[in-house]
Design a protein around this motif. Sequence first.
Motif, PDB file in Angstrom:
ATOM      1  N   SER A  47       4.843   3.289 -14.759  1.00 23.02           N
ATOM      2  CA  SER A  47       5.469   1.853 -13.420  1.00 23.02           C
ATOM      3  C   SER A  47       5.311   1.083 -14.766  1.00 23.02           C
ATOM      4  O   SER A  47       5.137  -0.143 -14.499  1.00 23.02           O
ATOM      5  N   GLU A  48       5.431   1.466 -15.987  1.00 27.88           N
ATOM      6  CA  GLU A  48       5.571   0.600 -17.303  1.00 27.88           C
ATOM      7  C   GLU A  48       7.273  -0.172 -17.505  1.00 27.88           C
ATOM      8  O   GLU A  48       7.385  -1.213 -17.462  1.00 27.88           O
ATOM      9  N   GLN A  49       8.062   0.636 -16.730  1.00 29.04           N
ATOM     10  CA  GLN A  49       9.108  -0.461 -16.386  1.00 29.04           C
ATOM     11  C   GLN A  49       9.070  -0.496 -15.328  1.00 29.04           C
ATOM     12  O   GLN A  49       8.352  -0.619 -14.260  1.00 29.04           O
ATOM     13  N   SER A  50      10.029  -1.995 -14.810  1.00 28.55           N
ATOM     14  CA  SER A  50       9.987  -2.537 -13.921  1.00 28.55           C
ATOM     15  C   SER A  50      11.083  -2.490 -12.636  1.00 28.55           C
ATOM     16  O   SER A  50      11.722  -0.865 -13.310  1.00 28.55           O
ATOM     17  N   PHE A  62       1.311  -1.019   0.152  1.00 30.28           N
ATOM     18  CA  PHE A  62      -0.047   0.080   0.016  1.00 30.28           C
ATOM     19  C   PHE A  62       0.867   1.384   0.090  1.00 30.28           C
ATOM     20  O   PHE A  62       0.275   1.878  -0.488  1.00 30.28           O
ATOM     21  N   ASN A  63       1.559   0.963   0.787  1.00 32.73           N
ATOM     22  CA  ASN A  63       2.572   2.165   0.842  1.00 32.73           C
ATOM     23  C   ASN A  63       3.146   2.556  -0.435  1.00 32.73           C
ATOM     24  O   ASN A  63       3.863   3.699  -0.566  1.00 32.73           O
ATOM     25  N   GLU A  64       4.277   1.191  -0.656  1.00 33.82           N
ATOM     26  CA  GLU A  64       4.927   1.697  -2.246  1.00 33.82           C
ATOM     27  C   GLU A  64       3.828   1.874  -3.559  1.00 33.82           C
ATOM     28  O   GLU A  64       4.131   2.780  -4.257  1.00 33.82           O
ATOM     29  N   LEU A  65       2.357   1.538  -3.222  1.00 35.40           N
ATOM     30  CA  LEU A  65       1.858   2.458  -4.905  1.00 35.40           C
ATOM     31  C   LEU A  65       1.374   3.516  -4.367  1.00 35.40           C
ATOM     32  O   LEU A  65       1.832   4.244  -4.845  1.00 35.40           O
ATOM     33  N   GLN A  66       1.584   4.391  -3.030  1.00 30.74           N
ATOM     34  CA  GLN A  66       0.668   5.539  -2.620  1.00 30.74           C
ATOM     35  C   GLN A  66       2.328   6.095  -2.926  1.00 30.74           C
ATOM     36  O   GLN A  66       1.961   7.318  -3.434  1.00 30.74           O
ATOM     37  N   LYS A  67       3.593   5.373  -2.766  1.00 25.93           N
ATOM     38  CA  LYS A  67       5.103   6.502  -3.324  1.00 25.93           C
ATOM     39  C   LYS A  67       4.416   6.193  -4.736  1.00 25.93           C
ATOM     40  O   LYS A  67       5.285   7.257  -5.515  1.00 25.93           O
ATOM     41  N   ILE A  68       4.042   5.355  -5.754  1.00 25.64           N
ATOM     42  CA  ILE A  68       4.388   5.382  -7.540  1.00 25.64           C
ATOM     43  C   ILE A  68       4.131   6.888  -8.203  1.00 25.64           C
ATOM     44  O   ILE A  68       3.832   7.114  -8.259  1.00 25.64           O
ATOM     45  N   VAL A 112      -9.252  -4.122  -0.372  1.00 24.49           N
ATOM     46  CA  VAL A 112      -9.149  -4.093  -1.611  1.00 24.49           C
ATOM     47  C   VAL A 112      -9.492  -3.044  -2.063  1.00 24.49           C
ATOM     48  O   VAL A 112      -8.887  -2.419  -3.286  1.00 24.49           O
ATOM     49  N   GLY A 113     -10.827  -2.121  -2.033  1.00 27.39           N
ATOM     50  CA  GLY A 113     -11.478  -1.064  -2.792  1.00 27.39           C
ATOM     51  C   GLY A 113     -10.400  -0.168  -1.945  1.00 27.39           C
ATOM     52  O   GLY A 113     -10.116   0.663  -3.396  1.00 27.39           O
ATOM     53  N   ILE A 114      -9.820   0.065  -1.180  1.00 32.23           N
ATOM     54  CA  ILE A 114      -9.051   1.610  -0.701  1.00 32.23           C
ATOM     55  C   ILE A 114      -7.631   1.446  -1.977  1.00 32.23           C
ATOM     56  O   ILE A 114      -7.127   1.971  -2.683  1.00 32.23           O
ATOM     57  N   VAL A 115      -6.955  -0.041  -2.157  1.00 32.38           N
ATOM     58  CA  VAL A 115      -6.556  -0.121  -2.845  1.00 32.38           C
ATOM     59  C   VAL A 115      -6.178  -0.076  -4.073  1.00 32.38           C
ATOM     60  O   VAL A 115      -5.320   0.849  -4.753  1.00 32.38           O
ATOM     61  N   LEU A 116      -7.270   0.217  -4.524  1.00 30.84           N
ATOM     62  CA  LEU A 116      -8.310   0.365  -6.038  1.00 30.84           C
ATOM     63  C   LEU A 116      -7.702   1.922  -6.235  1.00 30.84           C
ATOM     64  O   LEU A 116      -7.169   1.591  -7.053  1.00 30.84           O
ATOM     65  N   TYR A 117      -8.571   2.261  -5.665  1.00 36.59           N
ATOM     66  CA  TYR A 117      -8.825   3.682  -5.367  1.00 36.59           C
ATOM     67  C   TYR A 117      -7.408   3.958  -5.643  1.00 36.59           C
ATOM     68  O   TYR A 117      -7.486   5.356  -6.228  1.00 36.59           O
ATOM     69  N   VAL A 118      -7.056   4.068  -4.639  1.00 36.89           N
ATOM     70  CA  VAL A 118      -4.636   4.540  -4.900  1.00 36.89           C
ATOM     71  C   VAL A 118      -4.400   4.020  -5.946  1.00 36.89           C
ATOM     72  O   VAL A 118      -3.775   5.313  -6.083  1.00 36.89           O
TER      73      VAL A 118
END
Lengths: 258, 356
Positions: free
Chosen positions: A244-247, A231-237, B87-93
């Motif tokens: 994120s098309e590149q690895s 989750f944190n990584e996703l936020q960072k991205i 899952v919803g939150i992750v998809l949202y983010v």
Amino acid sequence: MNEEFALGAKRGKKLKEEILDESFKKAEISRGIRLPDKKPSKKSYEKTFPKLGVLLIIFAIIGLIFIYNVPWAYIKYDTGEEQVEASIYRNFEGAGSENQQILDLFRSPHYIGLSIDDFTDMPTSASYGFILLIVLGVILTLFGILDKIRNFSLETSIIIHFIFAIVTIVTGTFIVLSVIKILGSHFLLGYNMPLIPDLSNIILFFPAAFVVVVFGFIIVKLAFTIMRMDFNELQKIKEIGTTSEQSFSQYAQEGKFQ
Amino acid sequence: MNWGSATRTRKITSLIVVSSIIGLSLMALLPWISVTEITSSGETVTVYNIAMMEKSDDGQIGDIAKDLELISSFFWLVIIFGILSFVGIVLYVSKKHSSLAQLIMVLGCATIIFSILVVFLLWNWIKNIESMEAISVSLIGSLSIKYAYLPLLVGVISLIGSVSYTGFATYFSIKRIIGSIKQKKSAEKQYDQKSMLKQFSKKDEQTIIKKTPIVEKQELPKRIRPIEKTSLHEIPSEPEQEKSKELEKPVMQKQPFTPEKLVSEEQPLKPVPSETVQEQPQESEELPTSPLFEKALSSAIEKRQPEIEKEETERQPVKKKISVRCPECKNVFTIEKDEDITRIECPKCGKKGIAK
């Protein structure tokens, strides 16, 4: 008053200069005149599919080994004449037909809430849970290998990772709940011990169940940690704004992720 | 949803799931009831946990166990819906499938229903047991705290988490709906403006096309006049001829579209008794004259004005007045010169040359 005013004006001037300097630096960096200041790089995210998959398989195999090889109940009691020790494995193996008192303990009136069938059902359901974890681990590993070939985007990887973590949490919870009843019985024994006939000095312990519950909780905790990291990584991205098309490995090599 | 609130929502969801898992574990682990039996040897108290209650031959205890099983199943539902909201939150983010994420997040709000059910049923269960004579709720050792309060406490924590999650999810859903409505409205507005502009440009093109050669001829001197003033008409050179030819054609399109100009262009058409020319006022009458239309028209013109002016300034050569001395007769005269090479001829001796 005048001194205060002068001090305030001085501070304001200093602040203005600082802001101007910063914006000037930014402008220089944006125009390519100046190179950005290098920040100390933090530990960056890695695609951990194969590693996690293998780790999950190892955990599940250890769990299965415990289920099949560690005794589900260890009983020690004093009959007055001699001390009896018995280790009961899954399917109630090892109790021995000669130990009538042990057999009585797990028959009615169920002073500890456990029956002979429970020693068959609980290990079976726990082993199903671990087998499911092995399957998950295998899929995760295969996906990791596929990722090495296909090079999925970081976002896709994280979402898949996340789904696996959720399934792992559910499976871990199932394993814990299928076995925790036995620990409940251990707890109950303290209250009902005076009621058990001829077994006043009984020592009852459930090693396999204890280990499986601990394992289950560790798996759930790990899955939660992975979810949090993802989750944190996703936020960072999303904050960085990469597509994120590149690895990640490419980004890591280029030093874009910090 | 900003990152701070997303992280907070994730934490709340984790809290819901973890508390439900703990609640379920406690349900299986703790002793729930104490049954007092009077036998020949005296009074005996047997403590029951959920597994023991399930296996009991007593129908009443069996029913009590069924109630607890129902509560356990609601805890399971809280876990499932909590995970779903995660899952919803992750998809949202991740900003992928945002509508699906929204749907899942709203679905996750069902945790509040199941949490309420858990708390209500547990509370009801405790009260029900307390009203019984032979059966009582088990106490923690010598303390007067009941074991049943622990899962109840966990249920309350889960309920608080569910309420805050529902609050967050509802707030963001409403915000998103309002945002989408606003976006839709602005898109409609933009579309209206664009369609108005298109209509206007179509009408404009039609008026240009329907101008007859007679009208063209009538208007041509007007358009050429300012150019003639600045050019060396005494020397009809080739580039100038080309320029004049070019100017004759595109001037209609190049000229800025102002309502005054539109009227001034249409005024000379009135006295011409031609059928084709008579079409034009009819066209202008067809134009809608509502205030909204006029507003849109004027804004469109205003928008288009600077672009056209810019184009014109780019296309029209900048002319400078410079003094030139003839190398032959030493006569000094003034010429108008653009950026390109200009051919000049001395008005006194007739010497031809170029000004760079």
